[in-house]
Each structure stands twice: as C-alpha cells, then as structure tokens.
Design a protein around this motif. Structure first.
Motif, PDB file in Angstrom:
ATOM      1  N   LEU A   1       0.825  -1.207   0.000  1.00 30.31           N
ATOM      2  CA  LEU A   1       0.000   0.000   0.000  1.00 30.31           C
ATOM      3  C   LEU A   1       0.860   1.259   0.000  1.00 30.31           C
ATOM      4  O   LEU A   1       0.552   2.236  -0.669  1.00 30.31           O
ATOM      5  N   ILE A   2       1.955   1.219   0.725  1.00 31.29           N
ATOM      6  CA  ILE A   2       2.834   2.382   0.821  1.00 31.29           C
ATOM      7  C   ILE A   2       3.355   2.815  -0.550  1.00 31.29           C
ATOM      8  O   ILE A   2       3.640   3.976  -0.793  1.00 31.29           O
ATOM      9  N   ASP A   3       3.476   1.879  -1.476  1.00 33.07           N
ATOM     10  CA  ASP A   3       3.951   2.190  -2.826  1.00 33.07           C
ATOM     11  C   ASP A   3       2.979   3.077  -3.590  1.00 33.07           C
ATOM     12  O   ASP A   3       3.367   3.734  -4.562  1.00 33.07           O
ATOM     13  N   PHE A   4       1.730   3.120  -3.180  1.00 40.08           N
ATOM     14  CA  PHE A   4       0.702   3.911  -3.859  1.00 40.08           C
ATOM     15  C   PHE A   4       0.418   5.244  -3.154  1.00 40.08           C
ATOM     16  O   PHE A   4      -0.399   6.016  -3.613  1.00 40.08           O
ATOM     17  N   MET A   5       1.095   5.497  -2.038  1.00 41.27           N
ATOM     18  CA  MET A   5       0.846   6.709  -1.268  1.00 41.27           C
ATOM     19  C   MET A   5       1.486   7.933  -1.911  1.00 41.27           C
ATOM     20  O   MET A   5       2.569   7.848  -2.489  1.00 41.27           O
TER      21      MET A   5
ATOM     22  N   ASN B   1      -1.468   4.263  22.583  1.00 45.21           N
ATOM     23  CA  ASN B   1      -0.946   4.233  21.220  1.00 45.21           C
ATOM     24  C   ASN B   1      -1.581   5.355  20.421  1.00 45.21           C
ATOM     25  O   ASN B   1      -2.792   5.396  20.274  1.00 45.21           O
ATOM     26  N   GLU B   2      -0.767   6.244  19.898  1.00 45.56           N
ATOM     27  CA  GLU B   2      -1.272   7.369  19.124  1.00 45.56           C
ATOM     28  C   GLU B   2      -1.089   7.154  17.632  1.00 45.56           C
ATOM     29  O   GLU B   2      -1.260   8.072  16.843  1.00 45.56           O
ATOM     30  N   TYR B   3      -0.728   5.954  17.230  1.00 41.32           N
ATOM     31  CA  TYR B   3      -0.398   5.683  15.839  1.00 41.32           C
ATOM     32  C   TYR B   3      -1.283   4.591  15.243  1.00 41.32           C
ATOM     33  O   TYR B   3      -1.759   3.713  15.945  1.00 41.32           O
ATOM     34  N   VAL B   4      -1.455   4.655  13.944  1.00 42.27           N
ATOM     35  CA  VAL B   4      -2.010   3.549  13.183  1.00 42.27           C
ATOM     36  C   VAL B   4      -0.801   2.806  12.634  1.00 42.27           C
ATOM     37  O   VAL B   4       0.103   3.412  12.065  1.00 42.27           O
ATOM     38  N   ILE B   5      -0.755   1.518  12.827  1.00 35.95           N
ATOM     39  CA  ILE B   5       0.396   0.727  12.414  1.00 35.95           C
ATOM     40  C   ILE B   5       0.046  -0.046  11.151  1.00 35.95           C
ATOM     41  O   ILE B   5      -0.981  -0.724  11.089  1.00 35.95           O
ATOM     42  N   LEU B   6       0.899   0.074  10.149  1.00 42.51           N
ATOM     43  CA  LEU B   6       0.752  -0.662   8.898  1.00 42.51           C
ATOM     44  C   LEU B   6       1.797  -1.763   8.896  1.00 42.51           C
ATOM     45  O   LEU B   6       2.995  -1.493   8.970  1.00 42.51           O
ATOM     46  N   MET B   7       1.334  -2.984   8.861  1.00 39.56           N
ATOM     47  CA  MET B   7       2.238  -4.128   8.828  1.00 39.56           C
ATOM     48  C   MET B   7       2.661  -4.340   7.372  1.00 39.56           C
ATOM     49  O   MET B   7       1.858  -4.777   6.550  1.00 39.56           O
ATOM     50  N   ILE B   8       3.893  -3.973   7.045  1.00 38.81           N
ATOM     51  CA  ILE B   8       4.362  -4.093   5.667  1.00 38.81           C
ATOM     52  C   ILE B   8       4.807  -5.515   5.373  1.00 38.81           C
ATOM     53  O   ILE B   8       4.535  -6.051   4.313  1.00 38.81           O
ATOM     54  N   ASP B   9       5.484  -6.127   6.318  1.00 40.47           N
ATOM     55  CA  ASP B   9       5.990  -7.477   6.079  1.00 40.47           C
ATOM     56  C   ASP B   9       5.975  -8.244   7.395  1.00 40.47           C
ATOM     57  O   ASP B   9       6.291  -7.693   8.443  1.00 40.47           O
TER      58      ASP B   9
ATOM     59  N   SER C   1      -1.962  -5.457   6.801  1.00 40.27           N
ATOM     60  CA  SER C   1      -2.940  -5.110   7.837  1.00 40.27           C
ATOM     61  C   SER C   1      -2.628  -3.752   8.453  1.00 40.27           C
ATOM     62  O   SER C   1      -1.473  -3.356   8.575  1.00 40.27           O
ATOM     63  N   PHE C   2      -3.680  -3.052   8.855  1.00 40.08           N
ATOM     64  CA  PHE C   2      -3.573  -1.849   9.667  1.00 40.08           C
ATOM     65  C   PHE C   2      -4.092  -2.213  11.042  1.00 40.08           C
ATOM     66  O   PHE C   2      -5.064  -2.941  11.158  1.00 40.08           O
ATOM     67  N   PHE C   3      -3.465  -1.721  12.082  1.00 46.97           N
ATOM     68  CA  PHE C   3      -4.041  -1.900  13.402  1.00 46.97           C
ATOM     69  C   PHE C   3      -3.629  -0.758  14.308  1.00 46.97           C
ATOM     70  O   PHE C   3      -2.708  -0.019  14.046  1.00 46.97           O
ATOM     71  N   TRP C   4      -4.390  -0.609  15.368  1.00 47.78           N
ATOM     72  CA  TRP C   4      -4.126   0.407  16.376  1.00 47.78           C
ATOM     73  C   TRP C   4      -4.620  -0.156  17.694  1.00 47.78           C
ATOM     74  O   TRP C   4      -5.113  -1.271  17.746  1.00 47.78           O
ATOM     75  N   ARG C   5      -4.517   0.603  18.746  1.00 45.82           N
ATOM     76  CA  ARG C   5      -4.824   0.101  20.091  1.00 45.82           C
ATOM     77  C   ARG C   5      -6.214  -0.503  20.208  1.00 45.82           C
ATOM     78  O   ARG C   5      -6.415  -1.481  20.911  1.00 45.82           O
ATOM     79  N   ASN C   6      -7.188   0.074  19.541  1.00 52.59           N
ATOM     80  CA  ASN C   6      -8.571  -0.354  19.744  1.00 52.59           C
ATOM     81  C   ASN C   6      -9.154  -1.194  18.611  1.00 52.59           C
ATOM     82  O   ASN C   6     -10.325  -1.425  18.584  1.00 52.59           O
ATOM     83  N   GLY C   7      -8.348  -1.628  17.673  1.00 51.63           N
ATOM     84  CA  GLY C   7      -8.963  -2.438  16.623  1.00 51.63           C
ATOM     85  C   GLY C   7      -8.118  -2.637  15.395  1.00 51.63           C
ATOM     86  O   GLY C   7      -6.930  -2.413  15.386  1.00 51.63           O
ATOM     87  N   THR C   8      -8.784  -3.052  14.340  1.00 49.56           N
ATOM     88  CA  THR C   8      -8.141  -3.380  13.074  1.00 49.56           C
ATOM     89  C   THR C   8      -8.955  -2.780  11.936  1.00 49.56           C
ATOM     90  O   THR C   8     -10.161  -2.672  12.027  1.00 49.56           O
ATOM     91  N   ILE C   9      -8.271  -2.411  10.866  1.00 54.95           N
ATOM     92  CA  ILE C   9      -8.979  -1.971   9.659  1.00 54.95           C
ATOM     93  C   ILE C   9      -8.960  -3.120   8.680  1.00 54.95           C
ATOM     94  O   ILE C   9      -7.960  -3.743   8.474  1.00 54.95           O
TER      95      ILE C   9
END
Length: 73
Positions: free
Chosen positions: A3-7, A33-41, A65-73
């Motif tokens: 996904l990062i390749d398309f940003m 956690n104040e961040y959304v985390i993108l699992m690249i690999d 996957s995207f995830f943060w403290r309270n869930g997943t996208i």
C-alpha cells in the motif's frame, strides 16, 4: 507491491518507519498508542496470558494489515 507504494509523497514524508525484531513487543495492552500501524511485512500476534502463563491468540495481523490500540482496519 505494498500500500505504501501507492501513497502520495507528501504523506510518505510524514510516516514514521519502525522495524521490529522477531518476538519483539510492538505494543503492551496498558500502553497508549497514538499511531495507526501498517504491517508491511511479517506477522504480528495479539494475545493474552492466563494466570498459568498460557498464551491465547486474539488476532494475527498479516502483511498489509492496519491496526491500532482499539482495533483493526
């Protein structure tokens, strides 16, 4: 491709890249956690320990996957 390749380049400049070693903790349950985390690999596991120390997996986050403290996208 990821996904990062398309940003947009302006968005990419604002990203904070962190690399974690295998078995390294990304986030503890009691941490804010104040961040959304993108699992690249790789794979990340959300789990809980019971009183006997046994692990119960709550969720596996895989590449993309995207995830943060309270869930997943």
């Amino acid at each position: 491709m990821h996904l990062i390749d398309f940003m947009n380049e302006d968005i990419k400049k604002k990203l904070i890249k962190k690399t974690y070693k295998k078995k390294e903790t990304i986030l503890f349950a009691e941490q804010e956690n104040e961040y959304v985390i993108l699992m690249i690999d790789g794979i990340a596991e959300a789990f809980i320990l019971n009183v006997k120390g046994n692990i119960s997996t709550i969720h596996l986050y895989r590449s993309g996957s995207f995830f943060w403290r309270n869930g997943t996208i």
